[in-house]
Design an enzyme around this catalytic site. Structure first.
Site, PDB file in Angstrom:
ATOM      1  N   GLY A 118     -86.795 -73.217 -17.552  1.00  0.00           N
ATOM      2  CA  GLY A 118     -86.755 -72.537 -18.849  1.00  0.00           C
ATOM      3  C   GLY A 118     -86.256 -71.121 -18.820  1.00  0.00           C
ATOM      4  O   GLY A 118     -86.737 -70.276 -19.586  1.00  0.00           O
ATOM      5  N   HIS A 176     -92.417 -59.200 -15.546  1.00  0.00           N
ATOM      6  CA  HIS A 176     -92.031 -58.348 -16.684  1.00  0.00           C
ATOM      7  C   HIS A 176     -93.237 -57.824 -17.453  1.00  0.00           C
ATOM      8  O   HIS A 176     -93.084 -57.328 -18.567  1.00  0.00           O
ATOM      9  CB  HIS A 176     -91.096 -59.101 -17.624  1.00  0.00           C
TER      10      HIS A 176
HETATM   11  C1  BV8 Z   1     -83.567 -52.968 -14.245  1.00  0.00           C
HETATM   12  C2  BV8 Z   1     -90.046 -57.872 -21.296  1.00  0.00           C
HETATM   13  C3  BV8 Z   1     -82.966 -51.075 -12.981  1.00  0.00           C
HETATM   14  C4  BV8 Z   1     -89.883 -57.232 -22.618  1.00  0.00           C
HETATM   15  C5  BV8 Z   1     -87.774 -58.406 -20.519  1.00  0.00           C
HETATM   16  C6  BV8 Z   1     -75.895 -53.769 -17.933  1.00  0.00           C
HETATM   17  C7  BV8 Z   1     -76.414 -52.734 -18.704  1.00  0.00           C
HETATM   18  C8  BV8 Z   1     -77.758 -52.368 -18.675  1.00  0.00           C
HETATM   19  C9  BV8 Z   1     -78.626 -53.064 -17.843  1.00  0.00           C
HETATM   20  C10 BV8 Z   1     -78.090 -54.086 -17.092  1.00  0.00           C
HETATM   21  C11 BV8 Z   1     -76.756 -54.445 -17.117  1.00  0.00           C
HETATM   22  N1  BV8 Z   1     -76.568 -55.486 -16.269  1.00  0.00           N
HETATM   23  C12 BV8 Z   1     -77.747 -55.805 -15.713  1.00  0.00           C
HETATM   24  C13 BV8 Z   1     -78.656 -54.951 -16.194  1.00  0.00           C
HETATM   25  C14 BV8 Z   1     -80.023 -54.924 -15.831  1.00  0.00           C
HETATM   26  C15 BV8 Z   1     -80.854 -55.571 -16.943  1.00  0.00           C
HETATM   27  C16 BV8 Z   1     -80.339 -56.967 -17.233  1.00  0.00           C
HETATM   28  O1  BV8 Z   1     -80.498 -57.868 -16.441  1.00  0.00           O
HETATM   29  N2  BV8 Z   1     -79.686 -57.142 -18.407  1.00  0.00           N
HETATM   30  C17 BV8 Z   1     -79.118 -58.432 -18.743  1.00  0.00           C
HETATM   31  C18 BV8 Z   1     -79.421 -58.782 -20.196  1.00  0.00           C
HETATM   32  C19 BV8 Z   1     -77.626 -58.364 -18.474  1.00  0.00           C
HETATM   33  N3  BV8 Z   1     -82.157 -55.635 -16.350  1.00  0.00           N
HETATM   34  C20 BV8 Z   1     -83.007 -54.630 -16.540  1.00  0.00           C
HETATM   35  O2  BV8 Z   1     -82.802 -53.673 -17.274  1.00  0.00           O
HETATM   36  C21 BV8 Z   1     -84.268 -54.725 -15.705  1.00  0.00           C
HETATM   37  N4  BV8 Z   1     -84.469 -53.463 -15.073  1.00  0.00           N
HETATM   38  O3  BV8 Z   1     -82.551 -53.530 -13.893  1.00  0.00           O
HETATM   39  O4  BV8 Z   1     -83.894 -51.712 -13.851  1.00  0.00           O
HETATM   40  C22 BV8 Z   1     -83.616 -49.856 -12.527  1.00  0.00           C
HETATM   41  C23 BV8 Z   1     -83.867 -49.690 -11.174  1.00  0.00           C
HETATM   42  C24 BV8 Z   1     -84.435 -48.530 -10.743  1.00  0.00           C
HETATM   43  C25 BV8 Z   1     -84.805 -47.537 -11.657  1.00  0.00           C
HETATM   44  C26 BV8 Z   1     -84.596 -47.725 -13.032  1.00  0.00           C
HETATM   45  C27 BV8 Z   1     -83.986 -48.897 -13.477  1.00  0.00           C
HETATM   46  C28 BV8 Z   1     -85.453 -55.002 -16.610  1.00  0.00           C
HETATM   47  C29 BV8 Z   1     -85.308 -56.390 -17.201  1.00  0.00           C
HETATM   48  C30 BV8 Z   1     -86.595 -56.764 -17.932  1.00  0.00           C
HETATM   49  C31 BV8 Z   1     -86.372 -56.726 -19.414  1.00  0.00           C
HETATM   50  N5  BV8 Z   1     -87.594 -57.200 -20.082  1.00  0.00           N
HETATM   51  N6  BV8 Z   1     -88.916 -58.793 -21.086  1.00  0.00           N
HETATM   52  C32 BV8 Z   1     -90.178 -58.202 -23.748  1.00  0.00           C
HETATM   53  O5  BV8 Z   1     -90.422 -59.396 -23.510  1.00  0.00           O
HETATM   54  O6  BV8 Z   1     -90.172 -57.723 -24.891  1.00  0.00           O
HETATM   55  S1  BV8 Z   1     -86.543 -59.532 -20.280  1.00  0.00           S
HETATM   56  C33 BV8 Z   1     -86.683 -60.884 -21.287  1.00  0.00           C
HETATM   57  O7  BV8 Z   1     -85.619 -61.746 -20.842  1.00  0.00           O
HETATM   58  C34 BV8 Z   1     -87.932 -61.723 -21.154  1.00  0.00           C
HETATM   59  O8  BV8 Z   1     -88.832 -61.279 -20.175  1.00  0.00           O
HETATM   60  C35 BV8 Z   1     -87.371 -63.064 -20.728  1.00  0.00           C
HETATM   61  O9  BV8 Z   1     -88.248 -63.794 -19.987  1.00  0.00           O
HETATM   62  C36 BV8 Z   1     -86.220 -62.616 -19.935  1.00  0.00           C
HETATM   63  C37 BV8 Z   1     -85.234 -63.617 -19.481  1.00  0.00           C
HETATM   64  O10 BV8 Z   1     -84.921 -64.436 -20.562  1.00  0.00           O
HETATM   65  P1  BV8 Z   1     -85.332 -65.976 -20.423  1.00  0.00           P
HETATM   66  O11 BV8 Z   1     -86.775 -66.030 -20.091  1.00  0.00           O
HETATM   67  O12 BV8 Z   1     -84.409 -66.649 -19.494  1.00  0.00           O
HETATM   68  O13 BV8 Z   1     -85.179 -66.484 -21.907  1.00  0.00           O
HETATM   69  P2  BV8 Z   1     -83.835 -66.875 -22.659  1.00  0.00           P
HETATM   70  O14 BV8 Z   1     -84.155 -66.965 -24.103  1.00  0.00           O
HETATM   71  O15 BV8 Z   1     -82.722 -66.007 -22.194  1.00  0.00           O
HETATM   72  O16 BV8 Z   1     -83.501 -68.350 -22.097  1.00  0.00           O
HETATM   73  C38 BV8 Z   1     -84.350 -69.429 -22.393  1.00  0.00           C
HETATM   74  C39 BV8 Z   1     -83.856 -70.589 -21.560  1.00  0.00           C
HETATM   75  O17 BV8 Z   1     -84.751 -71.678 -21.731  1.00  0.00           O
HETATM   76  C40 BV8 Z   1     -82.483 -71.089 -21.968  1.00  0.00           C
HETATM   77  O18 BV8 Z   1     -81.728 -71.353 -20.788  1.00  0.00           O
HETATM   78  C41 BV8 Z   1     -82.774 -72.402 -22.717  1.00  0.00           C
HETATM   79  O19 BV8 Z   1     -81.746 -73.367 -22.495  1.00  0.00           O
HETATM   80  C42 BV8 Z   1     -84.029 -72.850 -22.029  1.00  0.00           C
HETATM   81  N7  BV8 Z   1     -84.916 -73.667 -22.855  1.00  0.00           N
HETATM   82  C43 BV8 Z   1     -85.172 -73.551 -24.187  1.00  0.00           C
HETATM   83  N8  BV8 Z   1     -86.118 -74.454 -24.544  1.00  0.00           N
HETATM   84  C44 BV8 Z   1     -86.474 -75.127 -23.422  1.00  0.00           C
HETATM   85  C45 BV8 Z   1     -85.716 -74.629 -22.345  1.00  0.00           C
HETATM   86  N9  BV8 Z   1     -85.833 -75.095 -21.081  1.00  0.00           N
HETATM   87  C46 BV8 Z   1     -86.738 -76.077 -20.885  1.00  0.00           C
HETATM   88  N10 BV8 Z   1     -87.507 -76.607 -21.862  1.00  0.00           N
HETATM   89  C47 BV8 Z   1     -87.391 -76.154 -23.141  1.00  0.00           C
HETATM   90  N11 BV8 Z   1     -88.163 -76.693 -24.102  1.00  0.00           N
END
Ligand code: BV8
Ligand code: ZN
Length: 277
Positions: free
Chosen positions: A219, A147
């Site tokens: 994570g 990312h």
């Molecule tokens: C793409 C950079 C296609 C920016 C990030 C519907 C509508 C629109 C889009 C979509 C849709 N359905 C799917 C999509 C695609 C979309 C997507 O997946 N959306 C999701 C939300 C449904 N994806 C995209 O848009 C991607 N691009 O599909 O493009 C395309 C193809 C061709 C041409 C054009 C387009 C792009 C996705 C990238 C987005 N950018 N980050 C920034 O950081 O500002 S994503 C962002 O979320 C971060 O990078 C992060 O890493 C990532 C995932 O989140 P997590 O890392 O998992 O973090 P989260 O907080 O969610 O979870 C933390 C976890 O840790 C929890 O489980 C918790 O329990 C656990 N935890 C907490 N503490 C601890 C722990 N575990 C262990 N130890 C601890 N101490």
């Protein structure tokens, strides 16, 4: 002792201890593995003091990701988007890798067939690699950043990349950073929602996962695609998924072993060699 030994890390609720039997099975799987891919998310940086995206107090709790981490948002209101990223850059600059980052870096440096793939843009895996390499070559522990990287700038006009500045004046659009080549607005070099991941980077991540005996997922809520599907490539190749998380995720049902607890506590227990001092 990694930098975490010198810097402040965040005590988080580590939840109930992972059952010793599951931890022992996971340790045996990792030790027997020829090739390992680790896929990490924001949770691995929580104990360094960086809020996760979707957890309590998370970066996105107060607004929807599309509000800021999206090209439309930057088009509409570049000042607010830069305000958020400048704040995150400052927060990250004050953080250090934690024992979870350090243990993964030590494994990659020791084991040689380990690839770290991260969704995080905070650069902490790279800093852990450099610290754990202790003056040696950190390359084996440098992550594939699917990312992008928050501390790099990208020109929204000509695509030139440059080191990100830490003194961005976000008081008005006029003071936002501009490209020295074409004068277009600079943006953080991260992949926003709706933007395609870099083909070369994504293919590398899927290819390494498709050759791995173990995919260690730590994570991540496994909600963001296509990154969330990377561990499935290991399963398709006949490998196994080992998950480290505080809670169940959509990946849990695919995991041979899913350890509940914090990455900062579990990864050293899981990965550190027996003979480590
Ligand atoms: C793409 C950079 C296609 C920016 C990030 C519907 C509508 C629109 C889009 C979509 C849709 N359905 C799917 C999509 C695609 C979309 C997507 O997946 N959306 C999701 C939300 C449904 N994806 C995209 O848009 C991607 N691009 O599909 O493009 C395309 C193809 C061709 C041409 C054009 C387009 C792009 C996705 C990238 C987005 N950018 N980050 C920034 O950081 O500002 S994503 C962002 O979320 C971060 O990078 C992060 O890493 C990532 C995932 O989140 P997590 O890392 O998992 O973090 P989260 O907080 O969610 O979870 C933390 C976890 O840790 C929890 O489980 C918790 O329990 C656990 N935890 C907490 N503490 C601890 C722990 N575990 C262990 N130890 C601890 N101490
Ligand atoms: Zn430019």
């Amino acid at each position: 002792m990694g930098a975490a030994g010198m810097g402040r890390t965040q005590a988080v609720n580590q939840g109930p201890p992972a059952p010793a039997e599951a931890l022992a099975r996971a340790r045996a799987a990792v030790q027997a593995a020829g090739r390992i891919v680790a896929v990490t998310g924001a949770g691995i940086s929580a104990e360094s003091g960086i809020p996760t995206f979707r957890g309590a107090g998370g970066l996105w709790r107060s607004f929807r990701p599309e509000d800021l981490a999206a090209p439309e948002a930057f088009q509409r209101d570049p000042r607010t988007v830069w305000e958020w990223y400048a704040w995150r850059r400052g927060l990250i600059a004050a953080c250090v890798p934690n024992p979870g980052h350090d243990a993964l870096a030590r494994l990659a440096l020791r084991q040689g067939h380990t690839t770290i793939v991260t969704q995080n843009v905070d650069g902490l895996h790279t800093r852990a690699a450099e610290i754990q390499a202790g003056g040696g070559d950190p390359t084996p522990a440098i992550p594939v950043e699917v990312h992008g990287a928050i501390d790099r700038d990208l020109c929204s006009g000509c695509g030139v990349r440059s080191p990100g500045s830490h003194s961005i004046e976000v008081s008005s659009v006029e003071t936002l950073p501009r490209c020295v080549v074409c004068d277009a607005l600079l943006r953080p070099d991260v992949i926003w929602f709706g933007e395609a991941l870099e083909t070369r980077v994504l293919s590398q991540a899927f290819s390494m996962a498709g050759q791995a005996d173990v995919c260690l997922v730590a994570g991540t809520s496994a909600l963001v695609h296509p990154a969330a599907s990377i561990p499935l490539a290991t399963l398709e190749h006949g490998g196994m998924v080992v998950e480290v998380n505080m809670e169940d995720t959509p990946l849990t049902r695919h995991a041979a072993i899913s350890l509940r607890g914090s990455a900062g506590a579990l990864l050293p227990a899981l990965l550190d060699a027996d003979d480590l001092p």
